[in-house]
Design an enzyme around this catalytic site. Structure first.
Site, PDB file in Angstrom:
ATOM      1  N   GLU A 158       0.803  -1.226   0.000  1.00 35.94           N
ATOM      2  CA  GLU A 158       0.000   0.000   0.000  1.00 35.94           C
ATOM      3  C   GLU A 158       0.836   1.277   0.000  1.00 35.94           C
ATOM      4  O   GLU A 158       0.747   2.115   0.916  1.00 35.94           O
ATOM      5  CB  GLU A 158      -0.973  -0.009   1.176  1.00 35.94           C
ATOM      6  CG  GLU A 158      -1.958  -1.144   1.141  1.00 35.94           C
ATOM      7  CD  GLU A 158      -3.094  -0.983   2.151  1.00 35.94           C
ATOM      8  OE1 GLU A 158      -3.087  -0.037   2.940  1.00 35.94           O
ATOM      9  OE2 GLU A 158      -3.993  -1.837   2.124  1.00 35.94           O
TER      10      GLU A 158
ATOM     11  N   GLU B 112      -5.453  -8.477   0.568  1.00 31.27           N
ATOM     12  CA  GLU B 112      -6.203  -8.090   1.764  1.00 31.27           C
ATOM     13  C   GLU B 112      -7.666  -7.846   1.405  1.00 31.27           C
ATOM     14  O   GLU B 112      -7.960  -7.272   0.357  1.00 31.27           O
ATOM     15  CB  GLU B 112      -5.677  -6.790   2.383  1.00 31.27           C
ATOM     16  CG  GLU B 112      -4.441  -6.966   3.201  1.00 31.27           C
ATOM     17  CD  GLU B 112      -3.958  -5.648   3.765  1.00 31.27           C
ATOM     18  OE1 GLU B 112      -4.796  -4.799   4.111  1.00 31.27           O
ATOM     19  OE2 GLU B 112      -2.734  -5.463   3.826  1.00 31.27           O
TER      20      GLU B 112
END
Ligand SMILES: C[C@@]1(C(=O)O)OC[C@H]2O[C@@H](O)[C@H](O)[C@@H](O)[C@H]2O1
Length: 469
Positions: free
Chosen positions: A163, A374
């Site tokens: 991320e 995720e």
């Protein structure tokens, strides 16, 4: 129909959020060890000094994963355990810990899937400019090579960064993550570039080692959709996708930045100080990526923002991705919509948004292999008669797995699903309030572990390979 035989059912965690042992066995200080102790930075002053003590309890935790039938465990390595000063001497105790974790996984036949960087940066590098300094990129390449050599005989799945938009965006635009800088677009874009450069070099180094594993990067996948068909809002959605998705995926998969953004950066004076060699490195290695990891939680619904936006004051609350905030450049704003459903933290629940977004990615990037690295529901789980009855999390994951199964049928090259998170853990900005795990951790009672309802449900899904979904 079952999920394909080679589809991996997994779950994930991150070093700072589970390990604790922040100053044990030679580990160096990280940016989060320091930042989390600045008053007001984290929810109720929570930090990862102990977290859920996974450093000492990893055998118990991995045994629980095995009882769940987990096929793969995604976890991150704390750079400062391996290279305590960031780019100096190797710490053998750090290598020993992760060798133990990897071997414990393999003992149960659980496939280790390692993230090299999940936001915890050695403080020496943070204090020397962090990701705005090319030294950090060079240090990351050294760190990655140490890990490839130490663990690459048993670890065949590598994620370089988790991320980038979060640690760069929250680090240099919103100030909610270290180094806590607000509204510095030059630093933000420079940092993202050095991360992409470091990723490309790490891919090159890994491929030269002929370990015959796979390597990629994980991004937040936040597909933007216009709130309606009004032209200015459709343009706003395109703008959001260019800055929030294509800026992240293009340099990795195409080896070049999206021209829409590059042109605007030049107009605004935000162009990173990149070199021809760095740009050539991106280009040369783009085709070597084996996969892209998607952390999908929600789409965003956007409209053109017509309110003047001066330099914005940010807070932890405006940094948790809930809708209603203008974009950093003021071009668009996210909207909470009457006909959508949202989590307690204001994140939209939209499996359909994921499916639509996946087709957008396939259209732009072709048949690149993808993992959902995720996905999960952050919630305050209800406890009834001592049992954690996290039915909302079961429903959330069930709906997203159904859409994943459909996406595979529709030709999307998805090869695995990693629920966030395998076990309740420390949230960077929400302390222990926002739970994600299949395993409960009792913060009031010696961090005791307890299987939730979702633990038993996911076990059944794995055993039956999701046939009933
Ligand atoms: C912001 C937040 C949250 O706390 O809800 O999003 C979901 C999940 O994303 C992960 O990459 C972070 O490591 C983890 O801590 C979580 O962070």
């Amino acid at each position: 129909m079952k999920f394909p035989h080679d589809f991996l059912f997994g779950a994930a965690s991150a070093s700072y959020q589970i390990e604790g042992a922040w100053n044990e066995d030679g580990k160096g200080l990280t940016n989060w060890d320091v930042f989390s102790k600045i008053p007001g930075k984290t929810y109720m002053g929570t930090n990862g000094d102990v977290a859920i003590d996974h450093y000492h309890r990893y055998k118990e935790d991995i045994k629980l994963m095995a009882e769940m039938g987990l096929e793969s465990y995604r976890f991150s390595i704390s750079w400062a355990r391996i290279l305590p000063t960031g780019d100096g001497e190797v710490n053998d105790k750090g290598l020993e810990f992760y060798n133990n974790v990897i071997n414990e996984c393999l003992k149960y036949g659980i496939v280790p899937f390692i993230t090299l960087y999940h936001w915890d940066l050695p403080i020496t590098l943070e204090e020397d400019g962090g990701w705005t300094n090319k030294r950090t990129a060079e240090a990351f390449i050294k760190y990655a090579e140490v890990c490839f050599r130490a663990f690459g005989d048993r670890v065949k799945h590598w994620i370089t960064f988790n991320e980038t938009v979060m640690f760069c965006g929250l680090g240099y635009l919103k100030g909610a993550h270290p180094p806590g800088i607000q509204n510095d677009e030059n630093k933000y874009f420079q940092a993202t570039h050095y991360v992409f450069y470091a990723h490309a070099k790490a891919v090159e180094v890994y491929k030269e080692m002929n370990h015959y594993g796979e390597i990629g990067i994980t991004h937040v996948f936040l597909p933007a959709f216009s709130v309606n068909d009004h032209r200015e809002n459709v343009v706003a959605a395109r703008h959001a996708n260019e800055y929030e998705t294509f800026w992240y995926y293009d340099p990795i998969l195409k080896g070049e930045y999206p021209s829409y953004v590059v042109e605007q950066l030049e107009e605004k004076g935000w162009t990173p100080s990149w070199t021809e060699e760095e740009l050539a490195t991106l280009k040369r290695n783009a085709g070597k990526n084996d996969f892209i990891g998607l952390n999908y939680y929600q789409p965003i619904r956007v409209e053109k923002n017509n309110k003047a936006v001066s330099s914005m004051e940010h807070s932890r609350e405006t940094s948790t991705l809930a809708p209603g905030n203008p974009s950093f450049d003021g071009f668009y704003r996210t909207v909470k919509m009457e006909d959508k459903t949202y989590t307690k933290w204001g994140w939209e629940i939209s499996p359909q948004g994921f499916l639509d977004g996946l087709h957008m990615l396939k259209e732009r990037y072709g048949d690149i292999k993808m993992y959902v690295t995720e996905n999960g529901l952050g919630d305050e789980d209800p406890i009834i008669d001592g049992e954690i009855v996290d039915v909302p999390r079961i429903k959330y994951i069930e709906e997203h797995l159904k859409v994943i199964k459909r996406a595979i049928k529709e030709g999307i090259h998805l090869k695995g699903y990693y629920a966030w998170s395998v076990i309740d853990l420390l949230s960077w900005l929400n302390g222990y309030k926002k739970q994600y795990g299949f395993i409960y951790v009792d913060q009031q009672n010696n961090l005791n572990r307890k299987k939730k309802l979702s633990f038993h449900w996911y076990k059944h899904i794995i055993e039956t390979r999701g046939e009933e979904l």
